[in-house]
Scaffold this motif. Structure first.
Motif, mmCIF file in Angstrom:
data_model
loop_
_atom_site.group_PDB
_atom_site.id
_atom_site.type_symbol
_atom_site.label_atom_id
_atom_site.label_comp_id
_atom_site.label_asym_id
_atom_site.label_seq_id
_atom_site.Cartn_x
_atom_site.Cartn_y
_atom_site.Cartn_z
ATOM 1 N N LEU A 276 30.442 34.295 43.044
ATOM 2 C CA LEU A 276 30.953 33.500 44.156
ATOM 3 C C LEU A 276 29.778 32.995 44.980
ATOM 4 C CD1 LEU A 276 33.526 32.588 45.684
ATOM 5 C CD2 LEU A 276 33.282 34.645 47.085
ATOM 6 N N GLU A 277 29.756 31.709 45.189
ATOM 7 C CA GLU A 277 28.753 31.109 46.049
ATOM 8 C C GLU A 277 29.369 30.903 47.427
ATOM 9 O OE1 GLU A 277 27.198 27.552 44.382
ATOM 10 O OE2 GLU A 277 26.849 28.452 42.404
ATOM 11 N N GLY A 278 28.889 31.648 48.425
ATOM 12 C CA GLY A 278 29.454 31.608 49.770
ATOM 13 C C GLY A 278 29.911 32.995 50.180
ATOM 14 N N ASP A 279 30.446 33.088 51.409
ATOM 15 C CA ASP A 279 30.924 34.374 51.900
ATOM 16 C C ASP A 279 32.130 34.840 51.108
ATOM 17 O OD1 ASP A 279 28.982 34.349 53.806
ATOM 18 O OD2 ASP A 279 30.261 33.522 55.382
ATOM 19 N N GLY A 280 32.206 36.140 50.934
ATOM 20 C CA GLY A 280 33.357 36.703 50.253
ATOM 21 C C GLY A 280 32.949 37.663 49.159
ATOM 22 N N ARG A 281 33.939 38.088 48.430
ATOM 23 C CA ARG A 281 33.695 39.001 47.318
ATOM 24 C C ARG A 281 34.714 38.719 46.221
ATOM 25 N NH1 ARG A 281 36.430 41.970 51.184
ATOM 26 N NH2 ARG A 281 38.318 43.059 50.474
ATOM 27 N N ILE A 282 34.292 39.045 44.992
ATOM 28 C CA ILE A 282 35.195 38.909 43.853
ATOM 29 C C ILE A 282 35.093 40.188 43.041
ATOM 30 C CG2 ILE A 282 33.452 37.703 42.457
ATOM 31 C CD1 ILE A 282 35.890 36.100 41.287
ATOM 32 N N GLU A 283 36.228 40.772 42.787
ATOM 33 C CA GLU A 283 36.278 42.075 42.133
ATOM 34 C C GLU A 283 37.117 41.965 40.863
ATOM 35 O OE1 GLU A 283 38.083 44.301 45.204
ATOM 36 O OE2 GLU A 283 36.216 44.637 46.323
ATOM 37 N N PRO A 284 36.517 42.291 39.705
ATOM 38 C CA PRO A 284 37.279 42.239 38.454
ATOM 39 C C PRO A 284 38.445 43.219 38.494
ATOM 40 C CG PRO A 284 34.923 42.376 38.033
ATOM 41 C CD PRO A 284 35.109 42.651 39.481
#
Length: 732
Positions: A276-284
């Motif tokens: 992810l480009e930018g604030d935040g999170r990505i969780e599989p």
């Protein structure tokens, strides 16, 4: 060079170092094929030789490389090897395309590319062979030299020294470029020739052969000129067919990401890597190809995914994701109670916002028409309580609205406001009034509910009650009442609001009779009363007995006299006269003529008093009494003698220096009756005596003076002297 239409957005690149002027940079140009296979296999050199990249319709790939040492050197009329001479001249040959390799391509070619490194190619912009040279594979034309974008590199191929986007291999430079073929017919012919011959022959067709010299090893690092890669099926990279995010994507809330991908090699396992480009999170997630995306703020972020097989082949895809703002959620407090007119601290509630904001604004509408109250808060959670004063009882819906600057939400709760009773703060009325005088009443009132109309009821204890309607906000009222009888009463004041809640206060009042108006008086009597007020200490009425016409005649019955009559202070004649006051001088003695005989009611026969001595003088008394308490209620009257000088006679009475002859006074006769008796006596005497009228006036004055002395002093000696004087007057 632009990719053919329909090519997936995927890259296969192997990072290498390249030197550009004083800098060393990574470059992928010479190692990245324009085909969908992209990055060339690890065995391919960064520069030099001829690299052939074949892509089958199913995505299968066969890559091979002809080493630079085996390529043609010289012009095609006399260069080596001799078998490569001619037009077209042969640059190099790659055998080894077995039926298994060809079958791995899936029966058809989807695309192919040929990488060529040429020193002094003379087909760049302005060069003499720009439009003359064509590349052939197995005798099939696949592209012109002047249309291939090229770059100039150093001997190791790691540094790009210059670029030639206009195409062509330039004069006196070592340029590298890719021929890219997507024409289905050309691809079919090439594949058929490979299947037929099991090899690929690379040739150059020159419109004017023999005018250029070629050395395909010049400018190539020695370690690279011997790199050779036989044709063999390459591992095929997985392919991403879709990348989607469940809409809407809202700040602070997880959104599911779903990726669809496959690998043409059935035995290859693939993995998914999200970024992810930018604030935040990505969780599989536990499900392959899925993940949860959470962005703290609204806006746009870029999501990318990389699908890779277990042999390092991969595909990548990405997309922009628009993140929407999430409105705050408001939870209001439970229903609350308050009292009108009193400030209450009321709970507001709480709110939550999944987004990361800089601040929030809270607006409270109290539901009573007052101004909306707005204040900032810096974090989600409980909202601080707020004070508020309701001016009227009732049920009010309080609305709480929370905004994050972009969106807002609200909720409402109930506040029950109870009525507050009015109050009587002060009631003013006289404690005593005289009958016929109105009672003026004034009162101060208050009501916490300033919007309440008030009703005042006044029960005066007599007559009809009074009612006053007061508008909201009243603080005082006035009223008056006229009583028609005397007595004691309680004035009851009741003030009520529109909810029939009341305050009651009672005030006592006494209505008294007015003081009696005295009856009309004779001039002499008025003068006497003005000089000497009555003393109520002795309530016994005084009576006057009129002397009979002759000895033994009974006295007339006394007539009643008002108890309030009093004799005035006057000039005293006698021994009991008080000393003259410094403020007043005594009047001269009144000459008295011997009157007709007057007998006191207390006497049955007159007794001759001793005559006064010549040395006896006249005493004058003050008009002011030394003590009002010494004055008795007796009123004394005397018959008026004729004006004459009384002969004192031989009786030396020490109590009468100059005692006038007068009538005897009985204690039961009042002053008015005494005056009447004296007047009657004088009239009787006047019938036979022409001077009787004069003597009668003198006698009345004497009677009043004696009455005053008797009332003021009440002395027995004075009365005794008066009786003696009266007897002497009768004898004479």
């Amino acid at each position: 060079m632009p990719r053919p239409r329909g090519h997936p957005r995927s890259l296969r690149a192997r990072p290498e170092l390249q030197r550009l002027e004083p800098k060393v940079l990574l470059t992928t140009f010479t190692l990245t094929s324009p085909t969908r296979g992209a990055l060339l296999p690890a065995g391919v050199s960064p520069v030099g030789g001829i690299v052939i990249d074949l892509i089958g319709e199913g995505g299968s790939r066969v890559v091979s490389q002809i080493r630079a040492r085996d390529l043609f050197v010289g012009d095609f009329e006399g260069g080596n090897p001799p078998e490569s001479r001619g037009n077209p001249g042969t640059i190099g040959e790659r055998p080894g395309f077995s039926p298994a390799v060809v079958d791995a391509l899936g029966g058809a070619l989807a695309e192919l590319s040929v990488r060529l490194t040429v020193d002094d190619g003379d087909t760049g912009p302005g060069d003499f062979d720009r439009d003359d040279n064509t590349l052939l594979l197995n005798g099939i034309a696949v592209g012109r030299f002047d249309r291939v974008p090229t770059v100039e590199t150093d001997a190791s191929g790691t540094a790009i020294l210059s670029e030639n986007p206009e195409g062509g291999f330039r004069n006196d430079r070592v340029d590298t470029g890719f021929f890219h073929v997507t024409d289905p017919e050309v691809l079919r012919l090439v594949l058929d020739s490979i299947r037929d011959t099991g090899a690929i022959v690379v040739q150059l067709l020159d419109d004017d052969p023999g005018d250029n010299f070629f050395d395909f090893t010049v400018g190539i690092d020695a370690a690279l000129i011997d790199v050779d890669l036989p044709p063999e099926p390459q591992n095929r990279s997985p392919r991403i067919t879709s990348l989607r995010v469940e809409e809407p994507v809202v700040e602070g809330r997880p959104s599911r990401v779903i990726v669809s991908a496959s690998d043409p090699d059935a035995d290859d396992a693939i993995t998914f890597r999200f970024a992810l480009e930018g604030d935040g999170r990505i969780e599989p997630s536990e499900t392959p190809g899925e993940a949860w995306l959470t962005v703290p703020r609204d806006g746009t972020v870029r999501l990318s995914v990389r699908v890779e097989d277990d042999r390092g082949a991969f595909d990548e895809a990405g997309r922009a994701v628009v993140v929407r703002n999430a409105a705050p959620s408001v939870t209001v407090a439970a229903d609350q109670d308050a009292i009108e007119g009193r400030e209450a601290i009321l709970a507001i509630g709480s709110f939550d916002d999944p987004g990361l904001e800089d601040g929030w604004s809270v607006a409270v509408d109290w539901g009573d028409g007052s101004a909306v109250e707005t204040f900032p808060v810096d974090r989600p959670g409980p909202i601080p309580p707020r004070p508020h004063r309701y001016l009227q009882d009732g049920d009010y819906s309080v609305t709480v609205r929370v905004s994050d600057g972009a969106d807002a939400s609200e909720a409402s709760a109930l506040v029950r406001v109870r009525n507050a009773p009015p109050a009587l703060q002060q009631v003013l009325a006289p404690r005593r009034v005289t009958l016929g005088t109105p009672v003026d009443l004034a009162a101060a009132v208050s009501d916490p509910g300033i919007l309440d109309p008030l009703t005042v009821s006044i029960d005066w204890g007599a007559g009809e009650p009074s009612r006053i309607d007061l508008p909201p906000g009243s603080t005082a009222f006035e009223s008056a009442f006229l009583y028609d009888r005397i007595g004691s009463f309680v004035i009851t004041v009741t003030v009520s609001d529109d909810r029939q809640e009341s305050a009651v206060l009672g005030v006592p009042v006494t209505v008294e009779a007015p003081e009696p108006v005295p009856p009309a008086q004779a001039a002499d009597q008025a003068l006497a009363e003005a000089l000497l007020p009555a003393d109520p200490a002795d309530p016994r009425p005084a009576t006057l007995a009129i002397a009979p016409d002759g000895p033994g005649r009974p006295a007339p019955a006394p007539s009643p006299s008002p108890a309030t009559l009093a004799a005035p202070i006057a000039t005293l004649v006698g021994q009991d006269a008080p000393d003259p006051a410094p403020r007043a001088s005594s009047p001269p003695p009144i000459p008295v003529e011997a009157p007709s005989a007057v007998v006191s009611a207390e006497q049955t026969a007159p007794a001759a008093p001793p005559p006064p001595t010549e040395s006896a003088g006249v005493a004058a008394g003050s008009a002011e009494a030394p003590d009002a308490a010494a004055v008795g209620p007796e009123a004394i009257a005397s018959a008026s003698p004729s004006p004459a000088v009384v002969d004192p006679g031989p009786d030396p009475d020490p109590d009468a220096t100059m005692a006038p002859e007068t009538a005897t006074v009985a204690p039961a006769v009042g002053a008015a009756d005494a005056a009447e008796a004296a007047s009657s006596t004088a009239v009787a005497a006047g019938d036979d005596d022409p001077g009787a009228e004069t003597r009668s006036g003198a006698m009345r004055a004497t009677v009043l003076i004696v009455a005053a002395l008797t009332v003021r002093r009440g002395g027995s000696r004075i009365r005794q002297s008066l009786r003696s004087a009266s007897v002497r007057s009768a004898r004479s």
